[in-house]
Design an enzyme around this catalytic site. Structure first.
Site, PDB file in Angstrom:
ATOM      1  N   CYS A   1      -1.076  -0.214  -0.583  1.00  0.00           N
ATOM      2  CA  CYS A   1      -2.443  -0.328  -0.050  1.00  0.00           C
ATOM      3  C   CYS A   1      -3.141   1.018   0.162  1.00  0.00           C
ATOM      4  CB  CYS A   1      -2.442  -1.041   1.300  1.00  0.00           C
ATOM      5  SG  CYS A   1      -1.069  -2.142   1.636  1.00  0.00           S
TER       6      CYS A   1
ATOM      7  N   CYS B   1       3.339  -0.127   1.454  1.00  0.00           N
ATOM      8  CA  CYS B   1       1.909  -0.054   1.782  1.00  0.00           C
ATOM      9  C   CYS B   1       1.450   1.393   1.939  1.00  0.00           C
ATOM     10  CB  CYS B   1       1.652  -0.845   3.051  1.00  0.00           C
ATOM     11  SG  CYS B   1      -0.041  -0.783   3.618  1.00  0.00           S
TER      12      CYS B   1
ATOM     13  N   GLU C   1      -6.801  -4.076 -10.103  1.00  0.00           N
ATOM     14  CA  GLU C   1      -7.208  -2.925  -9.287  1.00  0.00           C
ATOM     15  C   GLU C   1      -6.991  -1.615 -10.037  1.00  0.00           C
ATOM     16  OE1 GLU C   1      -6.632  -4.669  -4.774  1.00  0.00           O
ATOM     17  OE2 GLU C   1      -4.954  -3.607  -5.660  1.00  0.00           O
TER      18      GLU C   1
ATOM     19  N   LYS D   1      -3.621   3.356  -2.941  1.00  0.00           N
ATOM     20  CA  LYS D   1      -4.496   2.593  -3.850  1.00  0.00           C
ATOM     21  C   LYS D   1      -5.940   2.642  -3.378  1.00  0.00           C
ATOM     22  CE  LYS D   1      -5.315  -1.577  -3.182  1.00  0.00           C
ATOM     23  NZ  LYS D   1      -4.887  -2.935  -2.827  1.00  0.00           N
TER      24      LYS D   1
ATOM     25  N   TYR E   1      -3.436  -9.042  -8.938  1.00  0.00           N
ATOM     26  CA  TYR E   1      -4.398  -8.166  -8.269  1.00  0.00           C
ATOM     27  C   TYR E   1      -4.083  -6.687  -8.482  1.00  0.00           C
ATOM     28  CZ  TYR E   1      -1.545  -7.097  -4.083  1.00  0.00           C
ATOM     29  OH  TYR E   1      -0.591  -6.632  -3.223  1.00  0.00           O
ATOM     30  N   ILE E   2      -2.800  -6.338  -8.566  1.00  0.00           N
ATOM     31  CA  ILE E   2      -2.464  -4.926  -8.761  1.00  0.00           C
ATOM     32  C   ILE E   2      -2.964  -4.452 -10.124  1.00  0.00           C
ATOM     33  CG2 ILE E   2      -0.529  -3.293  -8.994  1.00  0.00           C
ATOM     34  CD1 ILE E   2       0.941  -4.899  -6.850  1.00  0.00           C
TER      35      ILE E   2
ATOM     36  N   SER F   1       6.047  -2.150   6.402  1.00  0.00           N
ATOM     37  CA  SER F   1       5.093  -2.767   7.335  1.00  0.00           C
ATOM     38  C   SER F   1       5.801  -3.674   8.334  1.00  0.00           C
ATOM     39  CB  SER F   1       4.065  -3.590   6.546  1.00  0.00           C
ATOM     40  OG  SER F   1       3.516  -2.822   5.504  1.00  0.00           O
TER      41      SER F   1
ATOM     42  N   HIS G   1     -30.784  -8.736   7.953  1.00  0.00           N
ATOM     43  CA  HIS G   1     -31.630  -8.451   6.799  1.00  0.00           C
ATOM     44  C   HIS G   1     -31.970  -6.971   6.720  1.00  0.00           C
ATOM     45  CE1 HIS G   1     -34.419  -9.500   3.640  1.00  0.00           C
ATOM     46  NE2 HIS G   1     -35.332  -8.735   4.220  1.00  0.00           N
TER      47      HIS G   1
ATOM     48  N   ARG H   1      -4.891 -15.518 -11.391  1.00  0.00           N
ATOM     49  CA  ARG H   1      -4.456 -16.876 -11.091  1.00  0.00           C
ATOM     50  C   ARG H   1      -4.323 -17.048  -9.579  1.00  0.00           C
ATOM     51  NH1 ARG H   1       0.558 -19.260 -12.087  1.00  0.00           N
ATOM     52  NH2 ARG H   1       1.409 -17.207 -12.495  1.00  0.00           N
TER      53      ARG H   1
ATOM     54  N   GLU I   1     -26.057 -11.713   4.270  1.00  0.00           N
ATOM     55  CA  GLU I   1     -26.911 -12.769   4.827  1.00  0.00           C
ATOM     56  C   GLU I   1     -26.965 -13.985   3.912  1.00  0.00           C
ATOM     57  OE1 GLU I   1     -31.188 -11.929   5.156  1.00  0.00           O
ATOM     58  OE2 GLU I   1     -30.960 -10.323   3.694  1.00  0.00           O
TER      59      GLU I   1
ATOM     60  N   GLY J   1      -2.123  -9.510 -15.042  1.00  0.00           N
ATOM     61  CA  GLY J   1      -3.363 -10.174 -14.632  1.00  0.00           C
ATOM     62  C   GLY J   1      -3.409 -10.477 -13.145  1.00  0.00           C
TER      63      GLY J   1
ATOM     64  N   ALA K   1      -8.308  -9.416  -0.019  1.00  0.00           N
ATOM     65  CA  ALA K   1      -9.297  -8.770  -0.887  1.00  0.00           C
ATOM     66  C   ALA K   1      -8.599  -8.220  -2.119  1.00  0.00           C
ATOM     67  CB  ALA K   1      -9.994  -7.633  -0.139  1.00  0.00           C
TER      68      ALA K   1
HETATM   69  P1  FAD Z   1       7.813  -2.764   2.355  1.00  0.00           P
HETATM   70  O1  FAD Z   1       6.581  -2.215   2.931  1.00  0.00           O
HETATM   71  O2  FAD Z   1       7.963  -2.798   0.884  1.00  0.00           O
HETATM   72  O3  FAD Z   1       9.007  -1.926   2.973  1.00  0.00           O
HETATM   73  C1  FAD Z   1      10.334  -2.088   2.591  1.00  0.00           C
HETATM   74  C2  FAD Z   1      11.084  -0.796   2.843  1.00  0.00           C
HETATM   75  O4  FAD Z   1      12.485  -1.061   2.742  1.00  0.00           O
HETATM   76  C3  FAD Z   1      10.786   0.281   1.817  1.00  0.00           C
HETATM   77  O5  FAD Z   1      10.363   1.458   2.476  1.00  0.00           O
HETATM   78  C4  FAD Z   1      12.123   0.498   1.090  1.00  0.00           C
HETATM   79  O6  FAD Z   1      12.322   1.850   0.697  1.00  0.00           O
HETATM   80  C5  FAD Z   1      13.112   0.060   2.151  1.00  0.00           C
HETATM   81  N1  FAD Z   1      14.409  -0.378   1.616  1.00  0.00           N
HETATM   82  C6  FAD Z   1      14.638  -1.275   0.627  1.00  0.00           C
HETATM   83  N2  FAD Z   1      15.968  -1.477   0.472  1.00  0.00           N
HETATM   84  C7  FAD Z   1      16.577  -0.676   1.390  1.00  0.00           C
HETATM   85  C8  FAD Z   1      17.952  -0.463   1.746  1.00  0.00           C
HETATM   86  N3  FAD Z   1      18.940  -1.107   1.139  1.00  0.00           N
HETATM   87  N4  FAD Z   1      18.223   0.433   2.741  1.00  0.00           N
HETATM   88  C9  FAD Z   1      17.219   1.082   3.386  1.00  0.00           C
HETATM   89  N5  FAD Z   1      15.907   0.889   3.101  1.00  0.00           N
HETATM   90  C10 FAD Z   1      15.595   0.016   2.116  1.00  0.00           C
HETATM   91  N6  FAD Z   1      -1.061  -5.476   0.776  1.00  0.00           N
HETATM   92  C11 FAD Z   1      -2.230  -5.624   1.427  1.00  0.00           C
HETATM   93  O7  FAD Z   1      -2.272  -6.297   2.457  1.00  0.00           O
HETATM   94  N7  FAD Z   1      -3.370  -5.019   0.970  1.00  0.00           N
HETATM   95  C12 FAD Z   1      -3.385  -4.260  -0.141  1.00  0.00           C
HETATM   96  O8  FAD Z   1      -4.425  -3.735  -0.529  1.00  0.00           O
HETATM   97  C13 FAD Z   1      -2.163  -4.085  -0.855  1.00  0.00           C
HETATM   98  N8  FAD Z   1      -2.120  -3.312  -1.949  1.00  0.00           N
HETATM   99  C14 FAD Z   1      -0.932  -3.129  -2.606  1.00  0.00           C
HETATM  100  C15 FAD Z   1      -0.921  -2.344  -3.739  1.00  0.00           C
HETATM  101  C16 FAD Z   1       0.241  -2.141  -4.430  1.00  0.00           C
HETATM  102  C17 FAD Z   1       0.246  -1.268  -5.660  1.00  0.00           C
HETATM  103  C18 FAD Z   1       1.452  -2.761  -3.966  1.00  0.00           C
HETATM  104  C19 FAD Z   1       2.737  -2.544  -4.706  1.00  0.00           C
HETATM  105  C20 FAD Z   1       1.445  -3.556  -2.831  1.00  0.00           C
HETATM  106  C21 FAD Z   1       0.249  -3.752  -2.145  1.00  0.00           C
HETATM  107  N9  FAD Z   1       0.183  -4.560  -1.011  1.00  0.00           N
HETATM  108  C22 FAD Z   1      -1.002  -4.720  -0.353  1.00  0.00           C
HETATM  109  C23 FAD Z   1       1.376  -5.285  -0.524  1.00  0.00           C
HETATM  110  C24 FAD Z   1       2.020  -4.588   0.673  1.00  0.00           C
HETATM  111  O9  FAD Z   1       2.304  -3.253   0.348  1.00  0.00           O
HETATM  112  C25 FAD Z   1       3.297  -5.338   1.027  1.00  0.00           C
HETATM  113  O10 FAD Z   1       2.995  -6.696   1.239  1.00  0.00           O
HETATM  114  C26 FAD Z   1       3.939  -4.780   2.295  1.00  0.00           C
HETATM  115  O11 FAD Z   1       4.232  -3.415   2.160  1.00  0.00           O
HETATM  116  C27 FAD Z   1       5.210  -5.571   2.601  1.00  0.00           C
HETATM  117  O12 FAD Z   1       5.873  -5.027   3.719  1.00  0.00           O
HETATM  118  P2  FAD Z   1       7.424  -5.215   3.900  1.00  0.00           P
HETATM  119  O13 FAD Z   1       7.718  -4.749   5.285  1.00  0.00           O
HETATM  120  O14 FAD Z   1       7.837  -6.585   3.523  1.00  0.00           O
HETATM  121  O15 FAD Z   1       8.119  -4.259   2.842  1.00  0.00           O
END
Ligand code: FAD
Length: 451
Positions: A46, A41, A179, A49, A175-176, A13, A434, A202, A439, A173, A339
């Site tokens: 996200c 994500c 869910e 899921k 959110y993951i 992301s 309503h 928590r 509401e 315990g 959420a």
């Molecule tokens: P990431 O999206 O984790 O991306 C990191 C990337 O770096 C990965 O693709 C990885 O392969 C790559 N990488 C790592 N090391 C290396 C390397 N040495 N060389 C090359 N590439 C590498 N957030 C929400 O807002 N809503 C939700 O509903 C939600 N649900 C979630 C459900 C689950 C099961 C999980 C695990 C997370 C959820 N999240 C949710 C959290 C969300 O996914 C993360 O907060 C978000 O993806 C963080 O983004 P990021 O860019 O920090 O890292």
């Protein structure tokens, strides 16, 4: 002097957003990703899921429909259809991410990156240099070191199980954990969730935590607190026996361990830099995402913040604007809504009652607990809870919390009001829509006695 102006490690992301925006400002950008474009994500977070949450809600919908005159016969669920349709959708999204990056002018490099010095990265035996390096490598599930840990699944594997497990044990315990417990219970698995503490979730408002702990078991989930897994062994038939801390043994077909995530730093080569860490082992950064090594930046989950996609996106944008757009951009971490897609779902923004009381001595609480209109006819025993945390002297609404259908959708709108500094009087003078559950947020007139 350098191959690139910016090298981004991790196409999740935060990394993708930062890369695209930096390229938009004219920077020469390369993004290195070793697993999947879109990161956690899109691939194991996200998006899949939420698709599974939708799938899991149908069982209740089928039951509820009868009170409204529908009879749909026996509902059958096919795991392979869900899993494979999910795979197709994720592959589509992976392609979109690649095109977004390439169309923005970024070079996408598939491989695992490792730092050699503050300006150099190796990937696929190639050396690449950049003026600035952004670490956006996210988080990774952390699995406890117990006997039989090799039998524990993490959220990385759970989406793609070859067969649907009839019995599921969820440990954790956060959110993951809640869910996935709701997902598997909704899909029809005999689901047990264990949490080592007295009450899960928590950090969320205590009333909401207690409410959800009362509601989740109504959909067949076996929720057990003050209990943990000590060891796991596999049986001859492929099932598992989990020995719990009270000495009992629980038999199950799959064990999801959702006991936390840690920053993904493996093999990153940070020892070749002066990057420093926080007490919890995340990369330490200042408010401009700069690490202790001036050419290296980090953002998103790897910095140990709230671990939310919209936050990683906001950080990626702020980083690109400041470093490549010459704009003074900062992320405001107040009133971040979030959420939890358990059943019933939670939506929350702002301070919990406990946080507000710790900060101010004039807090009043407004609460509404009710049976949603739909369930007057469906017959389902489900209740919704809504809560506002208000400061008496300023009349400002400091927190809004909800557990009930569509909580995430409803709280997103309330979050705008809170960020705009809305008072309780503004809530009260807003005309309700309503008949909706939402509401209730504008019709709570009487504070909780004594509160
Ligand atoms: P990431 O999206 O984790 O991306 C990191 C990337 O770096 C990965 O693709 C990885 O392969 C790559 N990488 C790592 N090391 C290396 C390397 N040495 N060389 C090359 N590439 C590498 N957030 C929400 O807002 N809503 C939700 O509903 C939600 N649900 C979630 C459900 C689950 C099961 C999980 C695990 C997370 C959820 N999240 C949710 C959290 C969300 O996914 C993360 O907060 C978000 O993806 C963080 O983004 P990021 O860019 O920090 O890292």
């Amino acid at each position: 002097m350098y191959d690139y102006d910016l090298l981004v490690i991790g196409a999740g992301s935060g990394g993708v957003r930062a890369a695209r925006m930096a390229a938009g400002f004219g920077a020469r950008v390369a993004v290195i990703e070793d697993r999947y474009l879109g990161g956690t994500c899109v691939n194991v977070g996200c998006v899949p899921k939420k698709l599974y949450v939708y799938a899991s809600e149908y069982s209740a919908h089928f039951d509820d429909a009868e009170g409204f005159g529908w009879s749909a016969g026996t509902a059958l669920f096919d795991w392979a259809t869900l899993r494979d349709n999910k795979k197709t959708e994720i592959a589509r999204l992976n392609g979109i991410y690649r095109r977004l990056l390439e169309n923005a002018g970024c070079t996408v490099i598939d491989g695992r990156a490792s730092l050699r010095d503050p300006h150099t990265v190796t990937v696929n035996d190639q050396f690449l240099s950049a003026e600035k390096i952004l670490i956006a490598t996210g988080g990774w599930p952390s699995i406890p070191d117990i006997p039989g840990r090799e039998h524990l699944l993490s959220s990385n594997e759970i989406f793609d199980l070859p067969r649907f497990p009839e019995r599921v044990l969820v440990i954790g315990g956060g959110y993951i954990a809640v869910e996935f417990a709701s997902i598997f219970a909704g899909l029809g698995a005999d689901t047990v969730q264990l949490y080592r503490g007295p009450l899960f979730l928590r950090g969320f408002d205590d009333d909401i935590r207690r409410h959800v702990a009362r509601e989740m078991p109504k959909k067949g989930l076996d929720l057990r607190f003050n209990l943990n897994v000590q060891a796991v062994a596999q049986r001859a038939d492929g099932s598992f026996a989990a020995t719990l801390t009270d000495g009992s043994v629980l038999e199950t077909d799959a064990i999801l361990c959702a006991t936390g995530r840690k920053p993904h730093l493996a093999g990153l080569g940070l020892e070749h830099t002066r990057v420093r860490y926080t007490d919890s082992g995340a990369i330490a950064v200042d408010e401009t995402f700069r690490t202790a090594e001036p050419s290296i930046y980090a953002l998103g989950d790897v910095t140990g913040g709230m671990e939310l996609t919209p936050l990683a996106l906001a950080e990626g944008m702020a980083f690109a604007r400041r470093e490549f757009g010459g704009l003074d951009a900062a992320v405001d971490y107040d009133n971040i809504p979030t959420a939890v897609f358990c059943q019933p779902p939670i939506g929350t923004v702002g301070l919990t009652e406990a946080q507000a009381r710790a900060r101010y001595d004039d807090i009043v609480i407004f609460k509404s607990e009710f049976r949603p209109m739909k369930h007057t006819i469906s017959g389902r025993d489900e209740r919704t809870l809504m809560k506002l945390v208000v400061q008496r002297s300023t009349d400002k609404v400091l927190g809004a919390h909800m557990a009930g259908a569509d909580a995430g959708e409803i709280i997103q709108g309330i979050a705008i009001a809170l960020r705009a500094g809305a008072t309780k009087a503004v809530f009260d003078s807003t005309i309700g829509i309503h008949p909706t559950a939402a509401e209730e947020f504008v019709t709570m007139r009487e504070p909780v006695p004594g509160g």
